[in-house]
Design a protein around this motif. Structure first.
Motif, PDB file in Angstrom:
ATOM      1  N   LEU A 248       0.844  -1.195   0.000  1.00 19.14           N
ATOM      2  CA  LEU A 248       0.000   0.000   0.000  1.00 19.14           C
ATOM      3  C   LEU A 248       0.881   1.248   0.000  1.00 19.14           C
ATOM      4  CD1 LEU A 248      -2.623  -1.084   2.653  1.00 19.14           C
ATOM      5  CD2 LEU A 248      -3.167  -0.437   0.320  1.00 19.14           C
ATOM      6  N   PRO A 249       0.368   2.357  -0.503  1.00 18.52           N
ATOM      7  CA  PRO A 249       1.138   3.598  -0.429  1.00 18.52           C
ATOM      8  C   PRO A 249       1.350   3.995   1.031  1.00 18.52           C
ATOM      9  CG  PRO A 249      -1.124   4.025  -1.097  1.00 18.52           C
ATOM     10  CD  PRO A 249      -0.936   2.544  -1.150  1.00 18.52           C
ATOM     11  N   ALA A 250       2.285   4.891   1.253  1.00 13.68           N
ATOM     12  CA  ALA A 250       2.604   5.292   2.625  1.00 13.68           C
ATOM     13  C   ALA A 250       1.364   5.825   3.337  1.00 13.68           C
ATOM     14  CB  ALA A 250       3.688   6.371   2.608  1.00 13.68           C
ATOM     15  N   ALA A 251       1.264   5.466   4.606  1.00 16.18           N
ATOM     16  CA  ALA A 251       0.107   5.902   5.394  1.00 16.18           C
ATOM     17  C   ALA A 251       0.077   7.424   5.516  1.00 16.18           C
ATOM     18  CB  ALA A 251       0.169   5.274   6.788  1.00 16.18           C
ATOM     19  N   VAL A 257       0.985  14.266  14.300  1.00 19.94           N
ATOM     20  CA  VAL A 257       2.342  13.768  14.052  1.00 19.94           C
ATOM     21  C   VAL A 257       3.107  14.737  13.156  1.00 19.94           C
ATOM     22  CG1 VAL A 257       3.704  11.866  13.087  1.00 19.94           C
ATOM     23  CG2 VAL A 257       1.590  11.380  14.338  1.00 19.94           C
ATOM     24  N   ALA A 258       2.405  15.306  12.178  1.00 23.29           N
ATOM     25  CA  ALA A 258       3.057  16.230  11.242  1.00 23.29           C
ATOM     26  C   ALA A 258       3.665  17.434  11.958  1.00 23.29           C
ATOM     27  CB  ALA A 258       2.046  16.698  10.192  1.00 23.29           C
ATOM     28  N   ASP A 263      12.217  14.120  11.965  1.00 23.62           N
ATOM     29  CA  ASP A 263      12.490  14.120  10.527  1.00 23.62           C
ATOM     30  C   ASP A 263      11.382  13.343   9.809  1.00 23.62           C
ATOM     31  OD1 ASP A 263      13.139  11.270  10.401  1.00 23.62           O
ATOM     32  OD2 ASP A 263      15.054  11.771  11.297  1.00 23.62           O
ATOM     33  N   ASP A 264      11.325  13.471   8.490  1.00 21.50           N
ATOM     34  CA  ASP A 264      10.212  12.892   7.728  1.00 21.50           C
ATOM     35  C   ASP A 264      10.129  11.376   7.878  1.00 21.50           C
ATOM     36  OD1 ASP A 264       9.490  15.380   6.860  1.00 21.50           O
ATOM     37  OD2 ASP A 264      10.506  15.247   4.921  1.00 21.50           O
ATOM     38  N   ASP A 265      11.268  10.676   7.859  1.00 20.65           N
ATOM     39  CA  ASP A 265      11.253   9.216   7.993  1.00 20.65           C
ATOM     40  C   ASP A 265      10.698   8.807   9.346  1.00 20.65           C
ATOM     41  OD1 ASP A 265      12.313   8.895   5.486  1.00 20.65           O
ATOM     42  OD2 ASP A 265      14.394   8.668   6.161  1.00 20.65           O
ATOM     43  N   VAL A 270       6.194   6.795  12.913  1.00 17.78           N
ATOM     44  CA  VAL A 270       5.226   7.058  13.985  1.00 17.78           C
ATOM     45  C   VAL A 270       3.806   7.013  13.429  1.00 17.78           C
ATOM     46  CG1 VAL A 270       4.406   8.776  15.644  1.00 17.78           C
ATOM     47  CG2 VAL A 270       6.872   8.392  15.351  1.00 17.78           C
ATOM     48  N   ALA A 271       3.605   7.562  12.203  1.00 15.53           N
ATOM     49  CA  ALA A 271       2.274   7.573  11.594  1.00 15.53           C
ATOM     50  C   ALA A 271       1.746   6.162  11.381  1.00 15.53           C
ATOM     51  CB  ALA A 271       2.320   8.329  10.265  1.00 15.53           C
TER      52      ALA A 271
END
Length: 310
Positions: A248-251, A257-258, A263-265, A270-271
């Motif tokens: 599946l594409p990234a959640a 969380v944003a 950092d993005d990774d 966490v997401a």
């Protein structure tokens, strides 16, 4: 020189048909035979048929996926309107249908011992040696099988447990069945109307015992082939296997969380865990284990995530 000797031995065998030294009775009753001279070409054609089967199955699954995506998109807005929480958005994302990917064709291997099964082992359960001997004696008049050797005459048999076999038909099947049935009647056994064929390759290393055993006329149809992988049979996986699906594409990253100083990774990690973190927010010990063990967060990051939990 080796090729000349092989051709000479083939000629000697074919010059005079003697079924007595070709009949085998271990398990099923079968005739051990030489394959057609162009068996490698037939297997190559069958391999191409298998690739075409995978392509057709992928196309059909893609059409179905399109319909499922339409339904998903139509309901998505209603779901989000009814429950706009981050957890609900994540749950809705997980409902998204996945796009099928075309599996890679499996490799067919030439059968180790070529044969035509006359009486399957399933019909010989409980049959004594004396009865088998009667059958063998009556089979001495069996005609030589006439094997199909044209490229249009190679067929693919598939089953839901992953077995796949390439085979050719026996053109004088009726004449062979007639002699076999006379032998069965002489031994006091039920007659049969067997679909005579010779398996020439399978996806299990050429092991005859792993070929499709119940090949029948329906297998001549190119439609409705099963695309389960061959290891589903060798590893005795329960139930039919489905076409490979890409991940599946990234959640989606929840707003809470944003806004974290990660950092993005790390936000993405966490997401993916967010719904579980929300459910476990009152279990500080379990959360600490996830934060430190799975997510590899330091104490400052842990405090930030804990503060963001609703």
């Amino acid at each position: 020189m080796k090729l000349l000797m092989e051709n000479w031995r083939r000629y000697l065998k074919e010059a005079q048909w003697e079924p007595s030294d070709r009949i085998r009775t271990k398990g099923a009753i079968m005739l051990e035979l030489e394959p057609p001279p162009n068996v490698d070409e037939l297997i190559s054609v069958g391999q191409q048929k298998h690739a075409g089967t995978l392509e057709s199955a992928t196309e059909a699954a893609t059409v179905q996926h399109g319909a499922e995506m339409e339904a998903y998109e139509a309901e998505k807005g209603q779901w989000e309107e009814e429950n706009p929480s981050d957890e609900a958005k994540y749950a809705n994302w997980k409902r998204q249908p996945r796009q099928p990917m075309q599996p890679s064709p499996e490799e067919f291997t030439k059968i180790e011992k070529f044969h035509v099964t006359l009486v399957p082992i399933s019909q010989l359960k409980g049959v004594g040696d004396d009865q088998k001997q009667i059958i063998v004696e009556k089979l001495q008049s069996i005609p030589e099988p006439v094997l199909g050797n044209v490229v249009e005459g190679v067929f693919l048999a598939t089953r839901e447990d992953g077995r796949k076999t390439l085979y050719i038909k026996v053109d004088n099947s009726d004449a062979i069945n007639s002699v076999v049935n006379s032998a069965l009647e002489a031994a006091g056994l039920p007659t049969q109307d067997k679909y005579m064929h010779m398996s020439i390759a399978n996806v299990h290393g050429g092991k005859g015992g792993s070929s499709v055993g119940d090949i029948n006329k329906d297998d001549e149809d190119d439609e409705g082939k099963v695309i389960a992988p061959g290891w589903a049979h060798t590893e005795r996986t329960k139930g039919p296997q489905k076409m490979d699906l890409p991940p599946l594409p990234a959640a989606p990253i929840p707003d809470a969380v944003a806004n974290l100083q990660l950092d993005d990774d790390k936000k993405r990690e966490v997401a993916e865990m967010w719904p579980n973190l929300v459910r476990m927010k009152d279990n500080e010990r379990a959360l600490t284990g996830i934060f430190r063990g799975k997510l590899k967060l330091d104490q400052t990051q842990i405090d930030a995530v804990m503060g963001a939990l609703p």
